[in-house]
Design a protein around this motif. Structure first.
Motif, short mmCIF file in Angstrom:
data_model
loop_
_atom_site.label_atom_id
_atom_site.label_comp_id
_atom_site.label_asym_id
_atom_site.label_seq_id
_atom_site.Cartn_x
_atom_site.Cartn_y
_atom_site.Cartn_z
N THR A 31 4.31 4.96 -1.59
CA THR A 31 4.08 3.69 -2.30
C THR A 31 3.93 2.50 -1.34
N PHE A 34 0.61 2.36 0.43
CA PHE A 34 -0.42 2.00 -0.55
C PHE A 34 -0.36 0.52 -0.88
N TRP A 35 0.85 0.01 -1.11
CA TRP A 35 0.99 -1.41 -1.45
C TRP A 35 0.61 -2.31 -0.28
N VAL A 38 -3.08 -2.53 -0.62
CA VAL A 38 -3.53 -3.25 -1.81
C VAL A 38 -3.34 -4.75 -1.67
N PHE A 99 0.60 1.96 -14.25
CA PHE A 99 0.26 2.03 -12.82
C PHE A 99 0.10 0.63 -12.23
N HIS A 102 3.54 -1.16 -11.95
CA HIS A 102 4.30 -0.65 -10.81
C HIS A 102 3.73 -1.19 -9.50
N THR A 103 2.41 -1.24 -9.41
CA THR A 103 1.77 -1.74 -8.19
C THR A 103 2.05 -3.23 -7.99
N ASP A 188 10.68 4.70 -8.03
CA ASP A 188 9.28 5.04 -7.74
C ASP A 188 8.91 6.40 -8.33
#
Length: 386
Positions: A31, A34-35, A38, A99, A102-103, A188
């Protein structure tokens, strides 16, 4: 004018330093990388709290959709043909919203750091909404399995709902005593799993989950119920108690006496206990009649109590013993126990729900305003630096 934050609390916020530990392999290897990728796509004029609020609103949309199509959790049940199944497109919308929520919850802090807008308000805003969001995952999961055939009863689900909330409050009780927020491993994992469950339900519908596991001869819903308890009693509770024990052993925490250490949990346990007693003594089976309303009321009252604890641990002030919302609830439960109120209990539940929801929104809005005034910032925009 109503004021919720005393000068002592505001002075405590002035000294506050964020301290958290995240040891989850899922966070470290999946996570967070990925974050980190992003958040680079988010314009720097977007306030972190706006990301947090948007993610929370997406969970509210999910709750509203499932409430509309499945108010009493019968949509998945073949025993209730009068309740139509939830349309498949709803599950796809729920997967997307879960999704994205959470992101956004994962990148709000990163956005605060990259824009230089970190503040105690951001953490309180984030964790305050998280405390309310604890309600949504288990209740949404219940709409997938439902009541009746292949499902589980509303009372058993209530313990799952309160179990998720207990995981949340224990992490902040832990910080109240240790001065460090140890982020639970289950968060998570549960969010990623929930998005996957939504997508699978979109493909296969309710019937996808109507089966028994061989050998153990248990329904899928019962196995997931056990998995939730494993998450509580294996992944979460032992780590919390161990971290508190270590803080006392090593002298790194606040070293409260037994009563002061347990003080922040009193209101939460009173809330859960009173709601369970009400469900058991109710002459009209109020939880059976209005399960979703019962869950919402519990979750909102819990969030109100949890926010008070978060403020106390962040400002290093003494946590309240008994929240005032416990008092009208105790009166309702006493009346339901001593009198045969019948359907009047449903109206009392609605009244208490409106009281709790209005009180929580009023509290949240005013606390945000007071902190904005104190720190001379805006909640949902980034003020240009002078």
């Amino acid at each position: 004018m109503t004021t919720y934050l005393s000068p002592e609390v505001l002075a405590g916020f002035d000294k506050y330093k964020y301290s958290a530990v995240d040891t989850s392999p899922v966070s470290k290897y999946i996570t967070h990388p990925f974050w980190n990728w992003v958040v680079e796509f988010v314009p720097k004029w977007v306030a972190p709290n706006l990301l947090t609020l948007t993610g929370f609103c997406q969970l509210l949309v999910n709750f509203a959709l499932l409430t509309y199509y499945d108010p009493h959790f019968f949509a998945a049940s073949r025993d209730h043909p009068e309740a139509l199944p939830i349309p498949n497109w709803v599950w796809l919308v729920c997967a997307f919203n879960n999704f994205m929520s959470h992101t956004l919850d994962g990148i709000d802090g990163k956005q605060a750091r990259r824009t230089g807008s970190s503040s105690p308000l951001g953490e309180l805003f984030d964790h305050g909404l998280d405390s309310w969001a604890t309600l949504f995952l288990p209740v949404a999961l219940y709409s997938i399995f439902g009541r009746g055939e292949y499902g589980v009863g509303v009372f058993r689900v209530y313990f799952i709902v309160t179990g998720v909330m207990l995981c949340f409050i224990l992490s902040h009780w832990e910080k109240y005593n240790t001065k460090i927020l140890f982020l639970p491993w289950g968060y998570d994992l549960s969010q990623l799993a929930m998005t996957g469950v939504y997508l699978l339900t979109f493909v296969g519908g309710h019937d996808l989950w109507k089966f028994k596991f061989p050998v153990i001869d248990m329904y899928c819903s019962e196995v997931i119920e056990i998995v939730m308890y494993v998450g509580f009693f294996i992944l979460t509770f032992p780590a919390t108690f161990w971290n508190i024990y270590k803080s006392y052993r090593d002298g790194t925490g606040k070293l409260y006496g037994p009563w002061e250490m347990l003080r922040p949990l009193v209101s939460t346990f009173l809330l859960f206990s009173l709601m369970v007693v009400w469900a058991r003594v109710s002459t009209c089976q109020v939880m059976e009649l209005q399960p979703r309303l019962f869950y919402w009321t519990t979750g909102t009252a819990f969030s109100y109590i949890a926010c008070r604890l978060i403020i106390s641990q962040m400002s290093d002030t003494r946590c309240e013993l008994i929240n005032w919302l416990i008092l009208p609830l105790a009166a309702i439960v006493a009346a339901s126990s001593l009198l045969s109120l019948g359907q009047l209990e449903v109206y009392l539940l609605w009244a208490y729900c409106f009281l709790v929801t209005a009180a929580h929104i009023h509290f949240g809005v005013h606390v945000v305003q007071e902190m904005c005034d104190h720190f001379k910032i805006s909640a949902l925009t980034i003020k240009p630096k002078q």
